[in-house]
Design a protein around this motif. Structure first.
Motif, short mmCIF file in Angstrom:
data_model
loop_
_atom_site.label_atom_id
_atom_site.label_comp_id
_atom_site.label_asym_id
_atom_site.label_seq_id
_atom_site.Cartn_x
_atom_site.Cartn_y
_atom_site.Cartn_z
N ARG A 198 32.72 16.85 -11.86
CA ARG A 198 32.90 18.21 -12.38
C ARG A 198 32.23 18.36 -13.75
O ARG A 198 31.51 19.34 -14.01
CB ARG A 198 34.39 18.52 -12.49
CG ARG A 198 34.68 19.87 -13.08
CD ARG A 198 36.12 20.26 -12.82
NE ARG A 198 37.08 19.61 -13.67
CZ ARG A 198 37.52 20.11 -14.84
NH1 ARG A 198 37.04 21.25 -15.29
NH2 ARG A 198 38.44 19.46 -15.53
N TRP A 221 28.42 18.20 -13.21
CA TRP A 221 27.94 19.42 -12.54
C TRP A 221 27.92 20.60 -13.51
O TRP A 221 26.96 21.37 -13.56
CB TRP A 221 28.86 19.69 -11.34
CG TRP A 221 28.71 21.01 -10.70
CD1 TRP A 221 27.68 21.42 -9.90
CD2 TRP A 221 29.61 22.11 -10.79
NE1 TRP A 221 27.89 22.70 -9.48
CE2 TRP A 221 29.07 23.15 -10.01
CE3 TRP A 221 30.83 22.31 -11.43
CZ2 TRP A 221 29.71 24.39 -9.86
CZ3 TRP A 221 31.47 23.54 -11.30
CH2 TRP A 221 30.91 24.55 -10.53
N ALA A 222 28.98 20.70 -14.33
CA ALA A 222 29.05 21.82 -15.28
C ALA A 222 27.94 21.71 -16.33
O ALA A 222 27.53 22.71 -16.91
CB ALA A 222 30.42 21.84 -15.96
N SER A 223 27.47 20.47 -16.55
CA SER A 223 26.45 20.28 -17.58
C SER A 223 25.03 20.47 -17.04
O SER A 223 24.07 20.43 -17.80
CB SER A 223 26.56 18.87 -18.18
OG SER A 223 26.00 17.93 -17.26
N LEU A 224 24.91 20.66 -15.73
CA LEU A 224 23.56 20.81 -15.16
C LEU A 224 22.93 22.09 -15.73
O LEU A 224 23.59 23.12 -15.83
CB LEU A 224 23.61 20.87 -13.63
CG LEU A 224 23.98 19.56 -12.93
CD1 LEU A 224 24.19 19.77 -11.43
CD2 LEU A 224 22.92 18.49 -13.18
N GLU A 269 20.33 24.46 -9.81
CA GLU A 269 20.69 23.04 -9.74
C GLU A 269 22.19 22.89 -9.46
O GLU A 269 22.61 22.05 -8.66
CB GLU A 269 20.33 22.38 -11.08
CG GLU A 269 19.59 21.06 -10.94
CD GLU A 269 19.34 20.45 -12.31
OE1 GLU A 269 19.60 19.25 -12.44
OE2 GLU A 269 18.91 21.16 -13.23
N ARG A 270 22.98 23.72 -10.12
CA ARG A 270 24.44 23.65 -9.91
C ARG A 270 24.79 24.05 -8.47
O ARG A 270 25.63 23.44 -7.82
CB ARG A 270 25.18 24.53 -10.91
CG ARG A 270 25.31 23.91 -12.29
CD ARG A 270 26.34 24.61 -13.15
NE ARG A 270 26.01 26.01 -13.42
CZ ARG A 270 25.12 26.41 -14.34
NH1 ARG A 270 24.51 25.51 -15.09
NH2 ARG A 270 24.86 27.69 -14.51
N PHE A 291 23.98 21.22 -5.98
CA PHE A 291 24.71 19.96 -6.09
C PHE A 291 25.78 19.88 -4.99
O PHE A 291 26.36 20.87 -4.58
CB PHE A 291 25.38 19.85 -7.47
CG PHE A 291 26.13 18.56 -7.66
CD1 PHE A 291 25.45 17.39 -7.97
CD2 PHE A 291 27.51 18.50 -7.50
CE1 PHE A 291 26.13 16.18 -8.12
CE2 PHE A 291 28.20 17.31 -7.65
CZ PHE A 291 27.50 16.15 -7.96
N LEU A 333 33.57 23.44 -7.80
CA LEU A 333 32.70 22.30 -7.50
C LEU A 333 32.22 22.41 -6.05
O LEU A 333 33.02 22.62 -5.14
CB LEU A 333 33.49 20.99 -7.70
CG LEU A 333 32.70 19.69 -7.58
CD1 LEU A 333 31.73 19.54 -8.77
CD2 LEU A 333 33.65 18.47 -7.55
#
Ligand code: NAD
Ligand code: TYD
Length: 357
Positions: A111, A114-117, A122-123, A126, A179
């Motif tokens: 998580r 993913w949040a930092s992508l 891109e998110r 994922f 997510l």
């Protein structure tokens, strides 16, 4: 790059071998090498830069954070688990730790990553693919319809309860945090590299050695069997085309009683490696039943068939023949598992070719 957890186990190692036979996308393989992890399964990948092995625990948050930051996978395929029902009855703690706490740790790390992508695309692309089992649905009566995705969760063993808990966490991480997860619930697998504590490999190995074949209870419990490579193909299909937040049941419409399985194995061995002492069916030995033994599992696989076009390539007859032949062809693999020397592979064979203990 995709991150695989539990890639040294039975299904995970088959998945990695099949993945790299079809794609050049690299695999980062995080595995704690419990008794069930065997790097020998991946010996054919020694020196292959597309496979990088990391010896570590999914419940180690700092390690998982570091791996995600360094390797930036586009997906996580989560196979790592304690997987044997009989062991879960004798010692449930490891099942709660790996299957529940380990999955929780992986979800939290995923998580944050993913949040930092950086980009929305891109998110959205994922995936966190959670590999689970039909055992979360509990036990069917003889005339009940097979498990559909909507079947209530009624786990009965410490193993299935821990997998059910992990499925619920995965579901909640999608519902609450967004997510992009997919979950697959598969029926019993069989095939190469199956650890000989499970029914099919145990019966093959014992029958070859002329040892008793321990059948629990009356031998009429039913399981729905799928060749492992068909499961791997289904996971690839769901990873590529499954809808985030959905669950997909995977099975091959192959319900068999345990006694049918054991008799089939005996007959195949009699054909392929005749025993002068007589037919192997003589080795069948009925033993005390497993506590809480689920009577019947069966998968309704119509959703994955209809929505994603997946179908198994093997029938039970073709798959079990290949499996018996694989065990006949790999006595060294069996011997290493039986004498424990498979556990030396990290130190003696694999180090230097991508292993990062
Ligand atoms: P397995 O027991 O053969 O392999 C599990 C792997 O996970 C091993 O390599 C082990 O070393 C690793 N592992 C265990 N704990 C770990 C931890 N804390 N951190 C990192 N790695 C760890 O299991 P399998 O039969 O290959 O099953 C794989 C997955 O598929 C499991 O999640 C299982 O629940 C699911 N599943 C299995 C079947 C089946 O018939 N075998 C059917 C449906 C679903
Ligand atoms: P297993 O391979 O342990 O898978 P699961 O319990 O996850 O379905 O067992 C498959 C079936 O075979 C199950 O009904 C229990 C039975 N069984 C035996 O009869 N004898 C054995 O020695 C083992 C390991 C399993």
């Amino acid at each position: 790059m995709i991150l695989i957890t539990g890639g040294a186990g039975f299904i995970g190692s088959n998945f990695i071998l099949d993945w790299l036979a079809q794609s050049d996308e690299p695999v980062l393989n995080l595995d704690a090498l419990t008794y069930a992890g065997n790097l020998r399964n991946l010996a054919s990948l020694q020196g292959d830069p597309r496979h990088r092995f990391v010896h570590g625990d999914i419940a180690d948050r700092a390690l998982v954070d570091r791996l995600l930051a360094e390797h930036r996978p586009r997906a996580i395929v989560h196979f790592a688990a304690e997987s044997h029902v009989d062991r879960s009855i004798l010692g449930p703690a490891a099942f709660v730790r790996t299957n529940v706490e380990g999955t929780f740790t992986l979800l939290e790390a995923a998580r944050a990553y993913w949040a930092s992508l950086p980009g929305a695309d891109e998110r959205a692309a994922f995936r966190f693919h959670h590999v689970s089992t039909d055992e979360v649905y509990g036990s069917l009566g003889p005339t009940d319809a097979p498990f559909a995705e909507t079947h209530p969760y009624e786990p009965n063993s410490p193993y299935s309860a821990s997998k059910a808990a992990s499925d619920h966490l995965v579901r909640a991480w999608h519902h609450t945090y967004g997510l992009p997860v997919v979950t697959t619930n598969c029926s019993n697998n069989y095939g190469p590299f199956h650890f000989p504590e499970k029914l099919i490999p145990l019966m093959i190995v014992n029958a070859l050695a002329g040892q008793p074949l321990p059948v629990y209870g009356d031998g009429l419990n039913v399981r729905d069997w799928l060749y492992v490579k068909d499961h791997c193909a289904a996971v690839r299909t769901v990873l590529a085309h499954g809808r985030p937040g959905e669950t997909y049941n995977i099975g091959g419409w192959n319900e068999k009683t345990n006694l049918e399985i054991v008799h089939t194995i005996c007959d195949l061995l009699d054909e392929l490696r005749p025993d002068a002492t007589g037919p192997r069916r003589r080795l069948v030995s009925f033993v005390k039943d497993r506590p809480g033994h689920d009577r019947r599992y069966a998968i309704d696989a119509r959703k994955i068939e209809r929505e994603l076009g997946w179908r198994p390539a093997e029938t039970f007859e073709s798959g079990i023949r290949k499996t018996v032949q694989w065990y006949l062809d790999h006595p060294d693999w069996v011997a290493e598992v039986q004498n424990g020397s498979y556990r030396d592979w990290l130190a003696t064979q694999y180090a230097g070719s991508g292993a990062a203990p």
